[in-house]
Design an enzyme around this catalytic site. Sequence first.
Site, PDB file in Angstrom:
ATOM      1  N   ASP A  63      74.292  33.744  29.490  1.00 22.46           N
ATOM      2  CA  ASP A  63      75.095  34.453  28.529  1.00 22.46           C
ATOM      3  C   ASP A  63      75.538  36.060  28.934  1.00 22.46           C
ATOM      4  O   ASP A  63      74.779  36.824  29.562  1.00 22.46           O
ATOM      5  CB  ASP A  63      73.894  34.779  27.520  1.00 22.46           C
ATOM      6  CG  ASP A  63      74.651  35.119  26.042  1.00 22.46           C
ATOM      7  OD1 ASP A  63      76.103  35.511  26.165  1.00 22.46           O
ATOM      8  OD2 ASP A  63      73.927  35.134  24.903  1.00 22.46           O
TER       9      ASP A  63
ATOM     10  N   ASP B  13      81.671  33.030  26.456  1.00 26.59           N
ATOM     11  CA  ASP B  13      80.868  33.646  27.392  1.00 26.59           C
ATOM     12  C   ASP B  13      79.555  33.365  27.533  1.00 26.59           C
ATOM     13  O   ASP B  13      78.638  33.883  28.020  1.00 26.59           O
ATOM     14  CB  ASP B  13      80.768  35.109  26.923  1.00 26.59           C
ATOM     15  CG  ASP B  13      79.976  35.085  25.669  1.00 26.59           C
ATOM     16  OD1 ASP B  13      80.008  34.361  25.106  1.00 26.59           O
ATOM     17  OD2 ASP B  13      79.424  36.290  25.531  1.00 26.59           O
ATOM     18  N   GLU B  14      78.997  31.638  27.331  1.00 25.80           N
ATOM     19  CA  GLU B  14      77.809  31.392  27.415  1.00 25.80           C
ATOM     20  C   GLU B  14      77.840  29.846  27.757  1.00 25.80           C
ATOM     21  O   GLU B  14      78.559  29.121  27.253  1.00 25.80           O
ATOM     22  CB  GLU B  14      76.900  31.698  26.113  1.00 25.80           C
ATOM     23  CG  GLU B  14      77.500  31.265  24.959  1.00 25.80           C
ATOM     24  CD  GLU B  14      76.393  31.555  23.779  1.00 25.80           C
ATOM     25  OE1 GLU B  14      75.371  31.523  23.920  1.00 25.80           O
ATOM     26  OE2 GLU B  14      77.041  31.754  22.634  1.00 25.80           O
TER      27      GLU B  14
END
Length: 391
Positions: A8, A104-105
């Site tokens: 993350d 974003d993860e």
Amino acid sequence: MKCFIHADMDAFYASVEQLDHPEYRGKPVIVGGLPGDRRSVVSTASYEARRYGVRSAMPIVQAARLCPGGVFIRGNMERYREKSREVMDVFAGFSPEVRQLSVDEAFIDITGTEKLFGPPEETARKLKRRVREETGLTVSAGLASNKYVAKIASGMSKPDGLFAVPPGGEAAFMLGLPVGKIWGAGAKTQEAFARRGYTTCADLHQFSEDVLAGMFGDSLGAFLYRAVRGEEAETFETERGTHSMSAERTFPFDLYDEFEIETQLFALASEVFFRLLQTSFQSRTVFIKIRYGEGFYTEGGQETFRDPLGTLNEFYEKLLALFRKKYRPGKGVRLLGAGAALEARNPARQGELFDESNEKQRRLEQSILEINAQFPQAALRRGRLITLRRR
DNA sequence: TCTGGGGTCCTAGGACCC
DNA sequence: TCTGGGGTCCTAGGACCC
């Protein structure tokens, strides 16, 4: 034994801005809007900004009061998506099984990669180092025998950390956590926990699945039963595809003029339809969303048709009919949304998309799409939008 | 301090069919 | 002549996520 990393990115949008603008480093960076932007909210706050109490989803005006010296940025999704691809490429170097959750993860299945990268914790450290070297960004990692626990673990390590839950230690890990850490139990469920006096996962652990189902419904009850035991979330096990496409806009000031509202609806329809044309999906279902300024009240409408949408014009006419059916004249419109439910294109009926009456319209729309793609700055659109810009 | 935008999934009720 | 029951599709609204 399965082994997953949940990776993350730390304050992703703000970190990309600090990477691209060295003068922002060490400063509170707030992505989401400029201090004067009415009705904007914080998308991401850098860790420097969080020290002032700035948080995601907070109104920008409030953030500006808390952190008057902050660097405020509206944001550049194109750039963030580009950076996201770089990060995902690094992840892909560690496993062929990468499941991207958002920009974003991602989950990285590192089961059986010991020979290549060493034990899991070492692999996670290597991954963090590679991300930093290749993208200039930091990432937090959670390590566990299933994705759900790995996801919670990464949250415990932010920023730039690594948190490993040992195999067999999943339930013990979860039981020690406050109910607020349960991913998938949001504000409303947290309120329900508080009303009943439940503060930790151990409080929920004492109940059978049936009792939890009685309190929270079958689906949420079953989910909570598994979550507090550190068992995999079933939703992570099923591959999910794209089912809808939409665009919506909150206006700085409520709209009252029907021509202007309908013009905005057309702009939203264009956005969605041109995105739809670039996919392999078709749509027979259109939907709208109206939020009124008064009371923040939101309502929607949707309608399914026998045949798939053929042209932008047709899409707009259907949205407009729905809008006119729902709209309460005289009320100020705060937000307007338009969308389409997606389904696999049916090759047998493909011909109908190109029937005589639509063919000319489709060609025109297709060329507008192509010109827009080639020269984004040209913004060749229909007359109605040009009218809007001049007003 | 008024509360974004783009999504997914769940629930509940009604229509319709067998 | 009092109104079963299950499956599926559709609509509306809401919870939740980043």
